[in-house]
Design a protein around this motif. Structure first.
Motif, PDB file in Angstrom:
ATOM      1  N   UNK A 263      17.803  48.180  45.415  1.00 47.50           N
ATOM      2  CA  UNK A 263      18.819  47.225  45.874  1.00 47.50           C
ATOM      3  C   UNK A 263      20.084  47.999  46.240  1.00 47.50           C
ATOM      4  N   UNK A 264      20.530  47.941  47.493  1.00 44.78           N
ATOM      5  CA  UNK A 264      21.770  48.618  47.869  1.00 44.78           C
ATOM      6  C   UNK A 264      22.975  48.069  47.101  1.00 44.78           C
ATOM      7  N   UNK A 265      23.677  48.977  46.429  1.00 48.07           N
ATOM      8  CA  UNK A 265      24.864  48.640  45.633  1.00 48.07           C
ATOM      9  C   UNK A 265      25.920  49.715  45.871  1.00 48.07           C
ATOM     10  N   UNK A 266      27.062  49.587  45.201  1.00 43.54           N
ATOM     11  CA  UNK A 266      28.116  50.615  45.276  1.00 43.54           C
ATOM     12  C   UNK A 266      28.176  51.380  43.957  1.00 43.54           C
ATOM     13  N   UNK A 267      28.146  52.696  44.051  1.00 40.67           N
ATOM     14  CA  UNK A 267      28.399  53.564  42.902  1.00 40.67           C
ATOM     15  C   UNK A 267      29.812  54.111  43.089  1.00 40.67           C
ATOM     16  N   UNK A 268      30.720  53.771  42.172  1.00 42.56           N
ATOM     17  CA  UNK A 268      32.143  54.075  42.345  1.00 42.56           C
ATOM     18  C   UNK A 268      32.624  55.022  41.260  1.00 42.56           C
ATOM     19  N   UNK A 269      33.194  56.141  41.671  1.00 45.60           N
ATOM     20  CA  UNK A 269      33.779  57.105  40.733  1.00 45.60           C
ATOM     21  C   UNK A 269      35.159  56.597  40.329  1.00 45.60           C
ATOM     22  N   UNK A 270      35.246  56.044  39.128  1.00 43.13           N
ATOM     23  CA  UNK A 270      36.505  55.430  38.696  1.00 43.13           C
ATOM     24  C   UNK A 270      37.544  56.459  38.254  1.00 43.13           C
ATOM     25  N   UNK A 271      37.182  57.727  38.187  1.00 48.27           N
ATOM     26  CA  UNK A 271      38.178  58.775  37.961  1.00 48.27           C
ATOM     27  C   UNK A 271      39.025  58.973  39.214  1.00 48.27           C
TER      28      UNK A 271
ATOM     29  N   UNK B 250      29.171  65.235  40.892  1.00 45.67           N
ATOM     30  CA  UNK B 250      29.768  65.881  39.724  1.00 45.67           C
ATOM     31  C   UNK B 250      31.152  66.440  40.041  1.00 45.67           C
ATOM     32  N   UNK B 251      31.308  66.969  41.248  1.00 46.96           N
ATOM     33  CA  UNK B 251      32.577  67.574  41.664  1.00 46.96           C
ATOM     34  C   UNK B 251      33.620  66.554  42.105  1.00 46.96           C
ATOM     35  N   UNK B 252      33.250  65.271  42.146  1.00 46.89           N
ATOM     36  CA  UNK B 252      34.197  64.250  42.573  1.00 46.89           C
ATOM     37  C   UNK B 252      34.356  64.157  44.067  1.00 46.89           C
ATOM     38  N   UNK B 253      33.371  64.665  44.812  1.00 47.11           N
ATOM     39  CA  UNK B 253      33.453  64.650  46.271  1.00 47.11           C
ATOM     40  C   UNK B 253      32.901  63.361  46.873  1.00 47.11           C
ATOM     41  N   UNK B 254      32.390  62.487  46.007  1.00 45.59           N
ATOM     42  CA  UNK B 254      31.789  61.229  46.470  1.00 45.59           C
ATOM     43  C   UNK B 254      32.485  60.074  45.753  1.00 45.59           C
ATOM     44  N   UNK B 255      33.599  59.565  46.313  1.00 41.40           N
ATOM     45  CA  UNK B 255      34.332  58.495  45.628  1.00 41.40           C
ATOM     46  C   UNK B 255      33.552  57.179  45.539  1.00 41.40           C
ATOM     47  N   UNK B 256      32.936  56.766  46.669  1.00 40.69           N
ATOM     48  CA  UNK B 256      32.183  55.514  46.722  1.00 40.69           C
ATOM     49  C   UNK B 256      30.869  55.798  47.456  1.00 40.69           C
ATOM     50  N   UNK B 257      29.770  55.403  46.856  1.00 39.94           N
ATOM     51  CA  UNK B 257      28.462  55.707  47.422  1.00 39.94           C
ATOM     52  C   UNK B 257      27.664  54.416  47.547  1.00 39.94           C
ATOM     53  N   UNK B 258      27.281  54.054  48.764  1.00 42.20           N
ATOM     54  CA  UNK B 258      26.385  52.920  48.981  1.00 42.20           C
ATOM     55  C   UNK B 258      24.970  53.457  48.808  1.00 42.20           C
ATOM     56  N   UNK B 259      24.282  52.975  47.759  1.00 47.63           N
ATOM     57  CA  UNK B 259      23.042  53.630  47.340  1.00 47.63           C
ATOM     58  C   UNK B 259      22.164  52.624  46.604  1.00 47.63           C
TER      59      UNK B 259
END
Length: 351
Positions: free
Chosen positions: A136-144, A221-230
């Motif tokens: 299911x396409x959702x958002x993975x959000x780096x809250x840092x 891990x490096x914080x290069x992906x703030x929001x990922x549709x995945x």
């Protein structure tokens, strides 16, 4: 899953597939090997818990397993090109690629032992492909990094998310194509009407919010992906794997998303056809379906309502209440992957 190598992938048009078949169909006819093995395409260890699936199957049936990861398009092409000297027995394809495989005549029809427990929307009527689990396409959000967590597709258009939104490329990735279908459903379109989705992603691109980056555990891990549709099961896996290293929220978009199944196809020229059939029986059984659940993927039979998931497994998955409005695309034969890629190139990137 769908038209992609499980990490990046490439897309081939039906015309290109036909040309490759014509070029690759010469050669001597091979004989079926006697070894007790199963060979697959596009079913790698680190995707939807295939590692445990094959370990369990091998132990049960005394087989050995080898996989080569590739896109759905490549899998279909390889089945046809290798027909006089076949290599693989099965492959996982994105659901939209099931009808493509049938049209290319590379599948072995087989209605597995649990056929009646799979809904018509998630299988071919003649047994050429069958759903395994749904992403299911959702958002993975780096809250840092992202302090105001987006809650909807439309939220992603906000200027505060400039150069933050990552996703697989629909030109080359079937998972990216399913993100397009999810947005289409959520924004009032359908699998046969992508206008709303293309308009949406065109705005997202024009706003500069789409970030062009290859997503991996390392870049997350490096914080290069703030929001990922995945896909949801990948999002949950990343969240668990990176716990203590980065903080992630998983968001189901308010407007909705879709069930996007991965499907199993058996090679028409499978060198180990009995093992391939046993495998189709196994992955659709209670035991096999629960192995997908252990990998955070929602088994297709659970979506259909005829599988019970034990509490110890279910407690590690995203809860049922997370999924507010999921569409079930049914007209998979009307979703040409090459059309999605072409429209993305013209309408989203070609502004």
């Amino acid at each position: 899953m769908p038209g992609f190598c499980k990490r990046a992938g490439c897309l081939l048009t039906a015309a290109a597939l036909m040309m490759t078949f014509a070029a690759g169909c010469s050669g001597s006819t091979g004989t079926a090997p006697a070894e007790n093995k199963i060979i697959t395409y596009g079913q790698p260890d680190d995707w939807a818990n295939w590692k445990e699936m094959f370990a369990t199957f091998n132990q049960k049936y005394g087989t050995t397993h080898t996989d080569t990861d590739m896109s759905s398009a490549e899998e279909i092409q390889k089945f046809g090109a290798e027909k006089n000297n076949p290599v693989a027995d099965t492959a996982e394809v994105g659901m939209m690629w099931g009808p493509v495989a049938v049209k290319q005549d590379v599948t072995m029809p087989y209605k597995h032992a649990n056929w009646d427990k799979i809904g018509d929307w998630a299988k071919d009527k003649d047994g050429n492909w069958s759903g395994l689990y749904v992403g299911v396409p959702v958002f993975l959000v780096n809250t840092d990094i992202v302090k105001n967590v987006p809650k909807s597709w439309n939220d992603l258009l906000k200027s505060e998310y400039k150069d933050m939104v990552c996703m697989s490329n629909p030109q080359t990735s079937g998972s990216g194509q399913n993100m397009v279908l999810a947005a289409s459903y959520a924004l009032g379109g359908s699998v046969t009407n992508l206008d709303a989705s293309m308009s949406y992603f065109s705005k997202l691109q024009k706003a500069g919010n789409i970030k062009n980056i290859s997503v991996s555990v390392a870049t997350l891990q490096k914080g290069e992906v703030p929001i990922y549709i995945v896909y949801d099961f990948l999002a949950k896996g990343y969240q668990e794997q990176l716990k203590g290293q980065a903080n992630f929220s998983i968001v189901f978009p308010e407007e909705g998303s879709i069930w996007a199944p991965g499907a199993l196809i058996i090679n028409k020229w499978s060198p180990h056809p009995e093992n391939a059939k046993k495998f189709a029986d196994f992955v659709s059984s209670d035991e096999g379906q629960l192995i997908f659940a252990k990998g955070y993927a929602r088994p297709i039979r659970y979506v259909e309502g005829n599988l019970q998931i034990p509490d110890d497994i279910k407690s590690k998955m995203l809860p049922d209440s997370f999924y507010k409005n999921c569409g079930k695309p049914t007209e998979w034969d009307k979703v040409p992957p090459d059309v999605i890629a072409a429209r993305w190139t013209k309408e989203v990137l070609g502004q």
